[in-house]
Design an enzyme around this catalytic site. Structure first.
Site, PDB file in Angstrom:
ATOM      1  N   HIS A 175      32.910  39.616  40.658  1.00 24.21           N
ATOM      2  CA  HIS A 175      34.091  39.809  39.989  1.00 24.21           C
ATOM      3  C   HIS A 175      35.125  40.756  40.391  1.00 24.21           C
ATOM      4  O   HIS A 175      35.948  41.185  39.508  1.00 24.21           O
ATOM      5  CB  HIS A 175      34.053  39.665  38.462  1.00 24.21           C
ATOM      6  CG  HIS A 175      33.214  38.294  38.166  1.00 24.21           C
ATOM      7  ND1 HIS A 175      33.036  37.722  36.647  1.00 24.21           N
ATOM      8  CD2 HIS A 175      32.722  37.092  38.796  1.00 24.21           C
ATOM      9  CE1 HIS A 175      32.656  36.509  36.651  1.00 24.21           C
ATOM     10  NE2 HIS A 175      32.228  36.307  37.909  1.00 24.21           N
ATOM     11  N   ASP A 213      23.089  35.998  38.116  1.00 20.97           N
ATOM     12  CA  ASP A 213      24.076  35.108  38.236  1.00 20.97           C
ATOM     13  C   ASP A 213      24.514  34.595  39.743  1.00 20.97           C
ATOM     14  O   ASP A 213      25.267  35.156  40.060  1.00 20.97           O
ATOM     15  CB  ASP A 213      25.300  35.508  37.277  1.00 20.97           C
ATOM     16  CG  ASP A 213      26.371  34.378  37.155  1.00 20.97           C
ATOM     17  OD1 ASP A 213      25.973  32.963  37.341  1.00 20.97           O
ATOM     18  OD2 ASP A 213      27.488  34.844  36.785  1.00 20.97           O
ATOM     19  N   LYS A 254      36.813  38.829  35.041  1.00 18.38           N
ATOM     20  CA  LYS A 254      36.756  38.108  36.458  1.00 18.38           C
ATOM     21  C   LYS A 254      37.930  38.559  37.034  1.00 18.38           C
ATOM     22  O   LYS A 254      38.928  38.719  36.421  1.00 18.38           O
ATOM     23  CB  LYS A 254      36.684  36.773  36.060  1.00 18.38           C
ATOM     24  CG  LYS A 254      36.451  36.033  37.533  1.00 18.38           C
ATOM     25  CD  LYS A 254      35.556  34.530  37.203  1.00 18.38           C
ATOM     26  CE  LYS A 254      35.557  33.836  38.665  1.00 18.38           C
ATOM     27  NZ  LYS A 254      34.738  32.512  38.505  1.00 18.38           N
ATOM     28  N   ASP A 311      28.835  33.700  44.593  1.00 18.85           N
ATOM     29  CA  ASP A 311      27.502  33.444  43.732  1.00 18.85           C
ATOM     30  C   ASP A 311      26.472  32.950  44.834  1.00 18.85           C
ATOM     31  O   ASP A 311      25.265  32.415  44.487  1.00 18.85           O
ATOM     32  CB  ASP A 311      27.616  32.585  42.754  1.00 18.85           C
ATOM     33  CG  ASP A 311      28.596  32.707  41.407  1.00 18.85           C
ATOM     34  OD1 ASP A 311      28.089  33.821  40.742  1.00 18.85           O
ATOM     35  OD2 ASP A 311      29.515  32.370  41.382  1.00 18.85           O
ATOM     36  N   GLU A 348      32.673  39.226  29.558  1.00 19.26           N
ATOM     37  CA  GLU A 348      32.531  39.340  30.936  1.00 19.26           C
ATOM     38  C   GLU A 348      34.233  39.077  31.597  1.00 19.26           C
ATOM     39  O   GLU A 348      34.651  38.010  31.355  1.00 19.26           O
ATOM     40  CB  GLU A 348      31.607  38.250  31.526  1.00 19.26           C
ATOM     41  CG  GLU A 348      31.639  38.288  33.135  1.00 19.26           C
ATOM     42  CD  GLU A 348      30.450  37.066  33.447  1.00 19.26           C
ATOM     43  OE1 GLU A 348      29.948  36.373  32.827  1.00 19.26           O
ATOM     44  OE2 GLU A 348      30.311  37.260  34.834  1.00 19.26           O
ATOM     45  N   ASP A 395      34.080  35.234  45.057  1.00 22.83           N
ATOM     46  CA  ASP A 395      32.611  35.168  44.064  1.00 22.83           C
ATOM     47  C   ASP A 395      32.011  34.003  44.065  1.00 22.83           C
ATOM     48  O   ASP A 395      32.224  32.983  43.363  1.00 22.83           O
ATOM     49  CB  ASP A 395      33.569  35.262  42.742  1.00 22.83           C
ATOM     50  CG  ASP A 395      32.503  34.942  41.352  1.00 22.83           C
ATOM     51  OD1 ASP A 395      31.492  35.461  41.648  1.00 22.83           O
ATOM     52  OD2 ASP A 395      32.731  34.150  40.479  1.00 22.83           O
ATOM     53  N   ASP A 441      30.098  41.524  36.422  1.00 26.18           N
ATOM     54  CA  ASP A 441      29.502  40.813  37.404  1.00 26.18           C
ATOM     55  C   ASP A 441      29.885  41.096  38.857  1.00 26.18           C
ATOM     56  O   ASP A 441      31.023  41.232  39.287  1.00 26.18           O
ATOM     57  CB  ASP A 441      29.898  39.390  37.019  1.00 26.18           C
ATOM     58  CG  ASP A 441      29.386  38.114  37.874  1.00 26.18           C
ATOM     59  OD1 ASP A 441      29.345  38.533  39.342  1.00 26.18           O
ATOM     60  OD2 ASP A 441      28.994  37.217  37.645  1.00 26.18           O
ATOM     61  N   TRP A 497      32.097  34.557  28.753  1.00 22.36           N
ATOM     62  CA  TRP A 497      33.115  34.241  29.753  1.00 22.36           C
ATOM     63  C   TRP A 497      33.845  33.286  29.595  1.00 22.36           C
ATOM     64  O   TRP A 497      33.107  31.971  29.390  1.00 22.36           O
ATOM     65  CB  TRP A 497      32.146  34.333  31.180  1.00 22.36           C
ATOM     66  CG  TRP A 497      33.167  34.139  32.166  1.00 22.36           C
ATOM     67  CD1 TRP A 497      34.174  34.780  32.832  1.00 22.36           C
ATOM     68  CD2 TRP A 497      33.382  32.821  32.978  1.00 22.36           C
ATOM     69  NE1 TRP A 497      34.801  34.472  33.692  1.00 22.36           N
ATOM     70  CE2 TRP A 497      34.257  32.825  33.715  1.00 22.36           C
ATOM     71  CE3 TRP A 497      32.936  31.495  32.619  1.00 22.36           C
ATOM     72  CZ2 TRP A 497      34.760  31.798  34.553  1.00 22.36           C
ATOM     73  CZ3 TRP A 497      33.292  30.392  33.627  1.00 22.36           C
ATOM     74  CH2 TRP A 497      34.391  30.674  34.341  1.00 22.36           C
ATOM     75  N   HIS A 555      25.644  41.273  35.550  1.00 25.44           N
ATOM     76  CA  HIS A 555      25.494  40.043  36.301  1.00 25.44           C
ATOM     77  C   HIS A 555      25.204  40.426  37.760  1.00 25.44           C
ATOM     78  O   HIS A 555      26.256  40.634  38.482  1.00 25.44           O
ATOM     79  CB  HIS A 555      26.373  39.028  36.205  1.00 25.44           C
ATOM     80  CG  HIS A 555      26.466  38.092  35.079  1.00 25.44           C
ATOM     81  ND1 HIS A 555      27.225  37.080  34.419  1.00 25.44           N
ATOM     82  CD2 HIS A 555      25.621  38.213  33.668  1.00 25.44           C
ATOM     83  CE1 HIS A 555      26.785  36.653  33.451  1.00 25.44           C
ATOM     84  NE2 HIS A 555      25.711  37.296  32.915  1.00 25.44           N
TER      85      HIS A 555
HETATM   86  C1  RNT Z   1      31.686  32.750  36.147  1.00 24.39           C
HETATM   87  C2  RNT Z   1      31.028  33.919  35.245  1.00 24.39           C
HETATM   88  C3  RNT Z   1      29.833  33.463  34.499  1.00 24.39           C
HETATM   89  C4  RNT Z   1      29.272  32.082  35.074  1.00 24.39           C
HETATM   90  C5  RNT Z   1      27.834  31.813  34.180  1.00 24.39           C
HETATM   91  C6  RNT Z   1      27.544  30.364  34.628  1.00 24.39           C
HETATM   92  O1  RNT Z   1      32.500  33.255  37.034  1.00 24.39           O
HETATM   93  O2  RNT Z   1      30.373  34.570  36.601  1.00 24.39           O
HETATM   94  O3  RNT Z   1      28.969  34.438  34.149  1.00 24.39           O
HETATM   95  O4  RNT Z   1      28.930  32.249  36.337  1.00 24.39           O
HETATM   96  O5  RNT Z   1      28.142  31.796  32.895  1.00 24.39           O
HETATM   97 ZN    ZN Z   2      28.704  36.138  35.786  1.00 26.30          ZN
END
Ligand code: RNT
Ligand code: ZN
Length: 415
Positions: free
Chosen positions: A258, A322, A224, A292, A222, A290, A255, A181, A282
């Protein structure tokens, strides 16, 4: 009659075998992200803000300050989580022994102590190249930078990360998933989007040029939607990586944070599976963006788990976590989130999918809806508790006290 026995009879009446579901669940590995222990800091000599649009908010005491503490925290979390676990590392979590090792210098030896630890814990490792928290990422562009030198630096980094991944895979005897990523993008209107995407394509092809020994490692890319500071343009968008993964036969990493908030990641599974052999997920929880947040047993997660089961995607998917929250007890965050992922999978495995499909096929759509609705209040929690007990971890809310005790005895001493 025990709660579990009566629950299993109710599921059996719908043709669902609870013990078969628990058995399947026990075989699904979930990869725990090491970066929840220390707010994505890593252990290079100079580290600070992760940058790259990643923001970890909160300053709850007890953050891991060394690799020893990261491992200690992971061990505590894993003792409270049932089932099969892996640990997902980032390149900046190498065992650098206080020496300055730049990203284009990382090598397998820096991860030897992780292999040893993983062996002791009887778990396997996954890996990530780290394209953020570095001066050469400060411009906002890494693999798609117009400066050849910067691109070369990051290509070299990621090539090395593939070697490390292959080393981990060979040592553990199973495939290590290596994820890429990058934070690349820009804050405002960008007029040469095509150039950055061409550069990214070229850099990725250079990174993946070498074929690695079969069964040791596999690569994922990955996408985003946007990040802090890359609101207008993200080079590695979903369309970019979907095309890249299909044409280069790579894993596509989806993810959950994302995508646009109303977009369903669950709905993507059956579409992308037609064109890709393997997927990486993820599991995360975005709130408005995003963010998290710690994973919870909510609808988007349940929907995704249901689709993984219904479309037979589990055997073709790697599941990873994640999320990072520094505002609450970090070990509590881990356990809450990982158990939520497993609950969602169990919930999906307990669905009478065959019966629902039959109703759908016959056009009995009211009955389909009603049964789906009734599944939500089935005694799912009794099966979950039984599963935890069989796996020798505390059921229901019984694990919370264990986290609080760890907070008092261990986390409180870290300041
Ligand atoms: C970032 C991505 C990625 C990170 C990690 C730390 O938006 O989701 O996967 O969160 O690699
Ligand atoms: Zn991620």
């Amino acid at each position: 009659m025990s709660n579990y026995k009566s629950a299993s009879e109710r599921y059996a009446a719908l043709g669902v075998d609870t013990s078969a579901a628990m058995k399947k669940l026990a075989e699904i590995p979930i990869s725990l992200h090491c970066w929840q222990t220390d707010d994505v800091g890593g252990f290079e000599t100079s580290h600070g803000d992760p940058g790259g649009g990643l923001a970890v908010t909160g300053n709850f005491p007890g953050k891991a300050r060394s690799l020893g503490e990261v491992r200690q925290d992971l061990e505590k979390a894993m003792s409270l989580i049932p089932g099969k676990l892996r640990v997902n590392l980032h390149a900046n979590y190498g065992d650098f022994e206080g020496k300055r090792v730049d990203r284009d210098q990382v090598e397998p030896a820096h991860f030897a102590s992780w292999v040893e630890w993983a062996g002791q814990q009887a778990i396997s490792l996954d890996f990530n190249s780290t394209f953020f928290a570095h001066p050469r990422a400060d411009s906002g562009f890494t693999l798609s930078n117009t400066d050849r030198g910067i691109r070369d630096f990051w290509v070299e980094h990621s090539k090395r990360c593939r070697e490390i991944s292959a080393f981990l895979g060979a040592r553990q005897g199973n495939t290590c998933v290596h994820n890429v990523w990058i934070p690349d993008g820009s804050k405002d209107e960008t007029v040469n989007r095509l150039l950055h995407r061409q550069l990214l394509e070229e850099s990725l092809d250079r990174i993946f040029e070498k074929e690695m020994p079969a069964g040791t490692m596999t690569d994922a890319v990955e996408s985003k939607l946007f990040g802090i500071g890359s609101e207008s343009f993200v080079v590695g968008s979903f369309e970019f990586y979907l095309g890249y993964a299909i044409t280069r036969k790579k894993m596509l990493c989806l993810d959950m944070g994302h995508f646009h908030p109303t977009e369903s990641v669950a709905d993507k599974v059956s579409a992308v599976l037609l064109y890709l052999d393997r997927l990486l997920f993820h599991f995360s929880r975005g709130i408005r963006w995003d963010s998290d947040h710690v994973l919870t047993f909510n609808d988007p997660l349940k929907d995704l788990a249901l689709e993984l089961v219904r479309s037979g995607a589990l055997g073709k998917s790697a599941l990873a976590l994640d999320f990072f929250d520094a505002s609450i007890n970090r070990i509590g965050a881990y356990v809450t989130g990982t158990r939520a992922a497993q609950k969602a999978l169990l919930y999906a495995l307990l669905e009478p999918t065959g019966m629902l499909r039959q109703l759908e096929q016959e056009g009995r759509l009211f009955e389909r809806l009603a049964l789906l609705e009734e599944m939500k209040t089935m005694p799912f929690g009794d099966v979950w508790d039984q599963y935890c007990e069989m796996q020798n971890v505390p059921p229901a809310d019984k694990w919370i006290a264990g986290v609080m005790q760890y907070e008092k005895e261990i986390l409180a001493t870290r300041y």
